[in-house]
Each structure stands twice: as structure tokens, then as C-alpha cells.
Design a protein around this motif. Sequence first.
Motif, mmCIF file in Angstrom:
data_model
loop_
_atom_site.group_PDB
_atom_site.id
_atom_site.type_symbol
_atom_site.label_atom_id
_atom_site.label_comp_id
_atom_site.label_asym_id
_atom_site.label_seq_id
_atom_site.Cartn_x
_atom_site.Cartn_y
_atom_site.Cartn_z
ATOM 1 N N PHE A 181 0.836 -1.214 0.000
ATOM 2 C CA PHE A 181 0.000 0.000 0.000
ATOM 3 C C PHE A 181 0.869 1.262 0.000
ATOM 4 O O PHE A 181 0.578 2.223 -0.700
ATOM 5 N N LEU A 182 1.928 1.221 0.822
ATOM 6 C CA LEU A 182 2.819 2.388 0.907
ATOM 7 C C LEU A 182 3.539 2.625 -0.419
ATOM 8 O O LEU A 182 3.727 3.766 -0.833
ATOM 9 N N ILE A 183 3.929 1.520 -1.089
ATOM 10 C CA ILE A 183 4.594 1.649 -2.397
ATOM 11 C C ILE A 183 3.622 2.256 -3.417
ATOM 12 O O ILE A 183 3.969 3.162 -4.160
ATOM 13 N N TRP A 184 2.374 1.758 -3.391
ATOM 14 C CA TRP A 184 1.361 2.276 -4.316
ATOM 15 C C TRP A 184 1.155 3.776 -4.115
ATOM 16 O O TRP A 184 1.053 4.515 -5.078
ATOM 17 N N SER A 185 1.093 4.180 -2.844
ATOM 18 C CA SER A 185 0.846 5.607 -2.574
ATOM 19 C C SER A 185 2.004 6.459 -3.112
ATOM 20 O O SER A 185 1.787 7.561 -3.612
ATOM 21 N N SER A 186 3.250 5.923 -3.019
ATOM 22 C CA SER A 186 4.401 6.658 -3.564
ATOM 23 C C SER A 186 4.300 6.777 -5.081
ATOM 24 O O SER A 186 4.575 7.836 -5.656
ATOM 25 N N ILE A 187 3.902 5.670 -5.730
ATOM 26 C CA ILE A 187 3.797 5.670 -7.199
ATOM 27 C C ILE A 187 2.706 6.636 -7.659
ATOM 28 O O ILE A 187 2.920 7.447 -8.568
ATOM 29 N N ILE A 188 1.550 6.564 -6.981
ATOM 30 C CA ILE A 188 0.437 7.461 -7.346
ATOM 31 C C ILE A 188 0.866 8.920 -7.144
ATOM 32 O O ILE A 188 0.601 9.783 -7.976
ATOM 33 N N GLY A 189 1.576 9.161 -6.035
ATOM 34 C CA GLY A 189 2.070 10.510 -5.744
ATOM 35 C C GLY A 189 3.004 11.012 -6.828
ATOM 36 O O GLY A 189 2.934 12.169 -7.239
ATOM 37 N N GLY A 190 3.871 10.123 -7.311
ATOM 38 C CA GLY A 190 4.811 10.480 -8.374
ATOM 39 C C GLY A 190 4.086 10.867 -9.651
ATOM 40 O O GLY A 190 4.381 11.888 -10.269
ATOM 41 N N PHE A 191 3.121 10.038 -10.039
ATOM 42 C CA PHE A 191 2.351 10.325 -11.265
ATOM 43 C C PHE A 191 1.537 11.604 -11.139
ATOM 44 O O PHE A 191 1.336 12.319 -12.123
ATOM 45 N N SER A 192 1.078 11.879 -9.907
ATOM 46 C CA SER A 192 0.203 13.046 -9.720
ATOM 47 C C SER A 192 0.956 14.367 -9.917
ATOM 48 O O SER A 192 0.325 15.414 -10.010
ATOM 49 N N PHE A 193 2.295 14.305 -9.960
ATOM 50 C CA PHE A 193 3.053 15.553 -10.157
ATOM 51 C C PHE A 193 2.700 16.222 -11.495
ATOM 52 O O PHE A 193 2.833 17.423 -11.640
ATOM 53 N N LEU A 194 2.242 15.412 -12.432
ATOM 54 C CA LEU A 194 1.805 15.958 -13.713
ATOM 55 C C LEU A 194 0.645 16.938 -13.504
ATOM 56 O O LEU A 194 0.569 17.975 -14.169
ATOM 57 N N LEU A 195 -0.243 16.592 -12.559
ATOM 58 C CA LEU A 195 -1.363 17.488 -12.211
ATOM 59 C C LEU A 195 -0.832 18.836 -11.755
ATOM 60 O O LEU A 195 -1.363 19.881 -12.116
ATOM 61 N N GLY A 196 0.213 18.781 -10.941
ATOM 62 C CA GLY A 196 0.821 19.999 -10.418
ATOM 63 C C GLY A 196 1.395 20.865 -11.525
ATOM 64 O O GLY A 196 1.192 22.082 -11.541
#
Lengths: 299, 225
Positions: free
Chosen positions: B37-52
Motif C-alpha cells: 500500500f505504501l509503495i502504491w501511494s508513492s507511485i500514485i504521488g509520483g504520477f500526480s506531479f503531472l497534475l501539479g
Amino acid sequence: MSRSEQFSHQTVCGRLTGLLVGAFFGILLYPAMAMAQEPDSTLFRSDRINALILVIIFSTAVLLYTRWAKQGKPLFIRKIAGLDAIEEAVGRATEMGKPVLYIPGLQELDDIQTIAGISILGRVAKITAQYETPLVVPVRYPLVLAAGQEVVEQAYVEQGKKDSYNKDTVRYVAGEQMAFAATVNGMMMRERPAANIFMGAFFAESLLLAETGNAAGSIQIAGTALPEQIPFFIAACDYTLMGEELYAASAYLSHEPLLLGGLKGQDFMKVIIAICILLGVALVVFGVGDQFVEFFRHQ
Amino acid sequence: MKTTVPLIIAFLAGLAMVLSFFSGPGVPVVRDISAEFLIWSSIIGGFSFLLGVVSITRVNWRKVAARQHGWGYNLVTVISVFVMGLPALIPAGWLPEGMTSLAGRNAGSVYDWLFVNIMTPMSQTMFAILAFYIASAAYRAFRTRSTEATLLLLTASLVMLWRVPMGEALLNTITPALPDFINTYIMNGVNLSVQRGIIIGAALGAATMSLRIILGIERTYMGKG
């Protein structure tokens, strides 16, 4: 909430509660099972039994009070001046034709303070939507941006002001702490928001933001659970929510009995902790408190 | 459906974390799930930088296009995002010999030069400004307009004196027991007890909120309720 929504929520809530209680009792059976195991195949961390007992007492208290609240039993909740001032601050912003600046802290979305900040943002957005007051929400992390946009948009929809919603209300400004502080300070000095609301986890930038807001002449309401930053906010803001008040804010602003029940459960736990502290002091004074103190030792 | 599925996911993820905290080495599957779960949250967080990137570009570019007041700053922001971001994403090995410093994040690269010579000094400047803000905040907090403010002023003066070597030497001339008194009764007495009170309250508040989220009672973070 419609009847079907109420039903589905209660059903989900009931089943989840059942599962949670079942899981806890399942964990309780672990030590007995573990006794027959080899030391390296222990199923349960018996050194954390103290935490488990406290979690069970605490969860039971919260769930009981929530149940009583749902049944309509009156619950006394003390007044929190900072939260009562939010509507007043938004009203002032409306009169002045100036925006409300809201910062949900500088932590990621996995931080509970950020979630609390996002929850309060939903309540604030409802008020700004109602008065059609401009709202500006600068954020530091993209995940917080996504959650913030969702919450604000939903608040505008619920108030029947979907057309007034601007997608750039919640905006990503910088990923670096001091760059974020510099950007927001610039916003404060250029746009002169009528109200600044800081709710969430703040660090060294807390005073940079609050002092700039003070210099810009804004009404300021802050809330954080980090004790190191509370003095800065008290010195520079008109109202400050300390620690637990930040987490209570969402429930307090909603006036929903279901959420207020949790606050009473929390108060019950504080009484238990106070009794434990007094008992511990008494036992240690008489030289018989070693085991009692050991029980509360963090593992 | 839009509400129930996230609620169930939140419940399962929360339960996994609770179980992993209490489970021993005998049930590695629980720990593996929570670590996953923690790994998934890191990956999702990384991809979300595009939103930023999309958000910061859109907000600033709109001001540049409309030539709004201070649009020059917005233009600098947009240029800075891409000047620092794009070269850092390109592996240095992709470029021909002699041009490798234009890409990557190694020492000597464009990104590294901008970070060390522009980003870091600006951050340090912002942090240094804090000293002046502390002075102005202290002035407001210490104005002796009430008994509490007077007490705060006296206590803070003692603590600040004790915190600097010259001040400690001065306190020692009054009585050698004074620095110890400040440490024991002010810092580890009054100050620590109040801090602990706040911490206990905050921890209970966080636990209550977590429980409300896990059980689906609190749904405002999803824009519901």
C-alpha cells in the motif's frame, strides 16, 4: 442525505464496524495461538498489547457515543471561538469584495492533519459558495490539489453554485517549502485577502505566512497539531485552534450528531488518561508503580 | 457506487495498517500488504506531479496571456518550471559527448547549477527572514498589557538569557542554581507539561478522525457530507 443514502451509509457503517470489532477480537486470540508457535513465527506482537487494549477501549467509546448521538441523545460540545469566527471572516471578505485565502497545511495527503485541513476546506467552501466570495487555495502537493479540487467543487455543487466554481480555486504553487511560503506571501501582499485560514501541518513557514498576513491586515484563523508552531500562530493570528481542535473542526462545523459523537468519545478517553496519570503518580510516590509504568511504555 | 467503493478501499487500507502494527513475523502477508500500500501511494504521488505541472502552468500562463498586473513574475515562474524540470528528466547518457551537462541531475549539470546557485540561496534567504518575523511577533506577544503577557515576557526573557552562553554566564553570577532552575522548572516543568497536554489531545483527535475515516463516518475529505 436521502433515505437511500442514509440506508446505504448505515449498512456500510454497520458492516464495517462489525468487521473492525471482529478483527480486533481476532487479534486478541493471536497470543493464545502464538504460544504454540516458534518465537520467530509469532503471530501477534505481544509487546504491543498495551496499545491494543487502549485502541479497543477508545474505539468502543467513540462508537458508543456515535451510536447515542445517532439515537438523538443531546451531547454538549464546548464552543470553539476560532471556528465560530470562520463565517464572520468570510462575511467580512464578502463585504470588502476581497478573497479568502485557505491553506490546508504543507504535508502530503497521507498526513492526518492534511485530511483534517481538506475536511474543513469543504465546510469553508460551502460558506464562500453561499456568499459567492472568491476563494484561493494554494497547495504544495499534487495529490492535495486533486483532493482539494474535488472537495471545493462538491461544496459549490451542493450549494447550487456550480457555475461559480473556478477550477483554479485550488492551485499548485510550489513543491519546495520556502518557495511555497514566498509565493503565498506574494499573494497576500498583492491581493490583500480579507481572511487567511491556515488549517493543517505547518513548519518553519508558519510565522512567515502568519506575520505577512498580519501585515496585510487580514483576519487570520489558524489550526495545527504541531505544538512547536502553535506559539507562532497565537502571536500572529486572531484565532488559533490547538491540537485536537483541528480534528474536531470538521465535526463542529457540520453540526452532525454522527460526527459529534466521536468528539465525546475522545473526551471520555481524556478522562481515562487523566485517571491513569493520577493513579500512576500515586503508585510511583508509594514506590509500587513499576509495573504500571511499564504497561504504558511505548514499544 | 462513487461513495461506497472509496469507503471500502479506505476501510481495507486502514485495517491493513492496523493489523500490520499488531502482527508479528509469523504473518508476513499482512506486513507485505501494508508495505505494498505504501509503495502504491508513492507511485500514485509520483504520477500526480503531472497534475501539479498542469495547474501551475495554466494558472500562470493565463495571467501572462491576459497581461495581468505582475505578469512578468508569472512568465518567470512558467519558464523556471520547464528550465529546471525538463533537463532533469532527460538522462545525461542520451546526449552526445560534451553536452551531457545539459541533462540529468548529476553534479555540474544545468539542473544542479540552478539548484545550488539559485534555489538554495533563495530558500536560505527566506529562512533567514524568519529571524525578523520572530522579532516582530515577539514584540506583539510580549507587550505587557495583561498579567499573562507580563508572565510570558518574564519567562521568555529568562529562557532566552539561559539559551545564550553570555546570558548563562550572567545568570551564574546571580546564583549557579539559576540555570538549573530554569531547565528543571520552566523547560521540563511548565513548558513540557503543557506540550504533553497538547500532544495527548492531538493524538486522540487524530485517532478519532482516523477511526471516523476508516468506518466511513467522516466523508468530507472526499467532498461528501
